[in-house]
Write an enzyme that holds these catalytic residues in place. Structure first.
Site, PDB file in Angstrom:
ATOM      1  N   HIS A 142      -1.704  -2.600  -8.825  1.00 28.95           N
ATOM      2  CA  HIS A 142      -2.207  -3.459  -9.903  1.00 28.95           C
ATOM      3  C   HIS A 142      -1.812  -4.918  -9.710  1.00 28.95           C
ATOM      4  O   HIS A 142      -2.382  -5.805 -10.349  1.00 28.95           O
ATOM      5  CB  HIS A 142      -1.742  -2.940 -11.275  1.00 28.95           C
ATOM      6  N   ASP A 173      -0.772   3.664  -7.601  1.00 29.60           N
ATOM      7  CA  ASP A 173      -0.386   2.286  -7.915  1.00 29.60           C
ATOM      8  C   ASP A 173       0.488   1.675  -6.823  1.00 29.60           C
ATOM      9  O   ASP A 173       1.499   1.038  -7.099  1.00 29.60           O
ATOM     10  CB  ASP A 173       0.335   2.228  -9.265  1.00 29.60           C
ATOM     11  N   SER A 251       6.936  -5.690 -11.366  1.00 25.93           N
ATOM     12  CA  SER A 251       6.076  -4.714 -10.704  1.00 25.93           C
ATOM     13  C   SER A 251       6.078  -4.890  -9.193  1.00 25.93           C
ATOM     14  O   SER A 251       5.862  -5.984  -8.679  1.00 25.93           O
ATOM     15  CB  SER A 251       4.640  -4.852 -11.218  1.00 25.93           C
TER      16      SER A 251
END
Length: 564
Positions: A142, A173, A251
Site C-alpha cells: 500500500h 501487502d 508502514s
C-alpha cells in the site's frame, strides 16, 4: 583514613544537584527511544540535556535516583554504564536500523472508477522499508500502490534515489523495490529474516512515522498470533499483534527481535490505542520465494471452500460423525477450484495433510496455541497438492487436491491496472469490481447499490473469465433520453444472448446486424436503441465529454490482436 575518604566521596556524589548523563553516542536524528511503556516516547535531545532515570528491559540506567544508586554507579565506573546501555534492545535496534531502514517517497495516481477514462489527482505519500541480501528493499504494497514515481532515502543522507518496483503482492501487502545506483548501497547493512516471535516476546518497530522526518523506534511485546484481515488486500492471512503504536509512515518498516527481522509493520487497529500488526516471516518468505522461483508475485493458494463449524452435537450426529471425529462442514465449493471436481456440499473435512481439524476449524500451532486451518492452505505453493481426509455419508475418503490462487467473480482490488470500460450511445458499461463500489465512499457497503454489493460479496464465478457488467451511468443525449434512471443496473443480455464479460458485450454490440439493439437489464428493465442512430450518436457524445476513446485500451488491444 581511606574509609573516611570513601564516605566523603559518596556523600559528595549523592549531593550533586545536576547529575551527569552517561556518555553513550546517539545520533541527534534519532527522535524516539524505547521506553518501559510503548506509548511513552522520550526524545533523545531531552534525555541528554535533562537526564532522568530510564528503565530499559527491567534495568535502570543513568545517574538519577537515590544516593546509593548514584554512588554505586560512581564506584563501578562510568564506562561500565555505557556498556550496559549498549547491551539493551533499544541500542541494538537503533544500530541495526541506521544502516538498513530507508524512507520511501511515493507519487501515485489512482483511477477514477466512475469516470474510468481518467485518473484522480496525483498525491504524495511516505512510508518505510528495509534492505535484504541481494540489494532488495522490502516495503508494504500500500506504500507504493498505483505508483507513478518512487524515491528512497537512507538514514543520514540528504539524497533521494530513484527506485523501481520489482514485484508487488497486494494480498499480503508486500512489495519489493530495487535501486540501480551503486552509491545508494554503499555502507548499507542487509537484515536477515528470523522466526515468528512467541507471546510476550519484545520487538522493536523501526520506521519513519508521521510527526517528524527522522527515524523512530518504538517497543512492544507480542500479544497474539493468528490469521487477520489484511486491510489493503482484503485477504485473511497470518499476522502478529503487538502492543506498540504503528502510525502512518511506519508502514513497511521492520519489527526487529534481537538482530533479525520478526515482521513488517503494516496496519493498526482503529479505535484502539497501541495495537499494531506486523506481517510475520512465513508470509514474507512465501512472497519472496515465489518471486525467486517464478520471477514475479505468485499469490496465495485457496481451497475454494466455504465451511461451517460442527460444534453442535446434533449437527455432528446428523452427518454420522463418530465421537472421536472432528472437522468442518462444506457449504459451498468454488466451481473454478480443483476441489470442485472431488468435493461436494455436506462433506465433512476431517484433516488437511494429516493434521486433524477441530470442530471450530482450527489446527494445533506451536505451544498450545491454535490457528485456523486456512493458514496451512495459504502456505502451500501454487500447483502443489494437498491431501484431504473427508467424511461423506458416514464413509471416510482421502482426496488429493491441487491448490492454486483463485480469483473471485468480483475483483477485490485493481491496483496497477487501468479500469475497463465500453461506451455506446452514451451508455457507460463497466465490469463490477469492489474498487467501483468504493467510489460510493467509506461507508460503501451501505451507500452503494444493494444488489450489486450483495453480488460482489457473495456470488461465485461459474466459469473462467466471467464478469458482472454494470450500466455505470448514462451520458445524456437525445438518443438515450428516458434511460437515465436505469444506471447502476446489471446488464444481463444483448439481443437475447447472455453477457459473459465486458469483451463479450463489446463484441455483441459492435457486431450487431439488426435494426434494433436490445439490452436486458436487472430488475427486468429493457433498453432498445436504433443501432445505426446510436452508433452515430456515440462519436458526438464522446466529443462533447472529451473522452478519447469509446473503449478502454485493453479492449482496443484485444480487438487489434483479434484482427491480426
Amino acid at each position: 583514613m581511606i574509609r573516611s575518604l570513601r564516605a566523603l566521596r559518596k556523600l559528595s556524589v549523592s549531593c550533586r544537584p545536576s547529575p551527569r548523563p552517561p556518555r553513550f553516542s546517539a545520533s541527534p536524528l534519532l527522535f524516539e527511544l524505547l521506553s518501559p511503556s510503548p506509548h511513552l516516547l522520550l526524545p533523545v535531545f531531552s534525555l541528554c540535556s535533562t537526564f532522568a532515570t530510564v528503565s530499559l528491559g527491567g534495568k535502570t540506567s543513568g545517574y538519577g535516583g537515590s544516593a546509593s544508586s548514584a554512588a554505586e554507579a560512581e564506584e563501578v565506573g562510568e564506562e561500565e554504564v555505557v556498556v550496559s546501555y549498549r547491551q539493551t534492545d533499544a541500542y541494538a535496534a537503533i544500530e541495526l536500523a541506521l544502516d538498513s531502514v530507508v524512507k520511501v517517497f511515493t507519487v501515485s495516481s489512482s483511477p477514477n472508477y466512475f469516470l474510468p477514462w481518467q485518473n484522480k489527482s496525483q498525491r504524495e505519500s511516505m512510508g518505510s522499508g528495509f534492505v535484504l541480501p541481494g540489494q532488495r528493499i522490502v516495503t508494504n504494497a500500500h506504500v507504493v500502490a498505483d505508483h507513478t514515481f518512487v524515491l528512497v532515502r537512507k538514514h543520514g543522507s540528504p539524497t533521494k534515489y530513484k527506485a523501481e518496483v520489482q514485484a508487488i503482492g497486494h494480498e499480503c501487502d508486500l512489495a519489493l523495490l530495487t535501486v540501480e545506483s551503486e552509491e545508494f548501497w554503499d555502507g548499507m547493512r542487509f537484515l536477515e529474516l528470523g522466526d515468528i516471535p512467541y507471546l510476550q516476546e519484545a520487538v522493536a518497530v523501526v520506521g519513519y512515522p508521521q510527526g517528524g522526518d527522522n527515524i523512530s523506534v518504538t517497543k512492544g511485546v507480542v500479544s497474539r498470533v493468528e490469521p487477520t484481515q489484511y486491510v489493503h488486500g482484503a485477504s485473511q492471512l497470518m499476522a502478529i499483534q503487538i502492543d506498540a503504536a504503528i502510525n502512518p509512515g511506519n508502514s513497511g518498516g521492520p519489527a526487529i527481535m534481537g538482530d533479525r527481522v520478526a515482521g513488517v509493520a503494516f496496519q493498526n487497529l482503529s479505535g484502539a490505542d497501541n495495537i499494531g500488526y506486523i506481517i510475520p516471516v512465513p508470509i514474507i518468505k512465501h512472497f519472496l520465494d515465489g518471486i525467486e522461483e517464478k520471477g514475479n508475485y505468485v499469490g496465495f493458494c485457496s481451497l475454494g471452500l466455504s465451511c461451517q463449524p460442527t460444534e453442535n452435537a446434533q449437527l455432528r450426529e446428523h452427518f454420522r460423525m463418530r465421537s472421536e471425529m472432528t472437522g468442518v462442514l462444506v457449504s459451498k465449493v468454488n466451481p473454478l477450484s480443483d476441489a470442485h471436481k472431488v468435493l461436494k456440499k455436506d462433506d465433512i473435512v476431517l484433516a488437511f495433510d494429516g493434521v486433524p481439524i477441530a470442530n471450530d476449524g482450527t489446527v494445533p500451532f506451536r505451544n498450545r496455541e491454535r490457528i485456523t486451518f486456512d493458514h496451512l492452505v495459504s502456505m502451500k505453493k501454487p500447483e502443489e497438492k494437498a491431501t484431504l481426509t473427508v467424511l461423506r455419508e458416514g464413509v471416510e475418503h482421502e482426496f488429493n487436491i491441487t491448490l492454486r490462487p483463485l480469483q473471485p467473480l468480483v475483483p477485490v482490488h485493481q491496483f496497477e491496472k487501468l479500469p475497463s470500460y465500453y461506451i455506446f450511445a452514451g451508455l457507460v458499461f463497466v465490469p463490477l469490481t469492489q474498487p467501483y463500489l468504493h467510489e460510493y465512499g467509506e461507508d460503501w457497503y451501505n451507500t452503494s447499490p444493494r444488489r450489486l454489493c450483495e453480488r460482489a460479496l457473495r456470488e461465485l464465478p461459474k466459469k473462467a473469465g466471467e464478469q458482472l457488467i454494470v450500466l455505470s451511468q448514462v451520458l445524456m443525449d437525445d438518443i438515450n433520453a428516458g434511460y437515465e434512471r436505469l444506471a447502476e443496473l446489471q446488464v444481463k443480455k444483448v439481443n437475447g444472448v447472455e453477457v459473459e464479460n465486458l469483451k463479450h458485450l463489446c463484441t455483441l454490440v459492435e457486431d450487431c446486424n439488426v435494426e434494433s439493439l436490445r439490452l436486458d437489464l436487472d430488475d427486468e428493465r429493457v433498453i432498445v436503441l436504433n443501432y445505426n442512430n446510436a452508433k452515430m450518436a456515440t462519436s458526438r457524445i464522446l466529443k462533447r465529454h472529451r473522452i478519447p476513446s469509446a473503449m478502454s485500451s485493453d479492449l482496443v488491444n484485444e480487438d487489434a490482436a483479434g484482427s491480426n
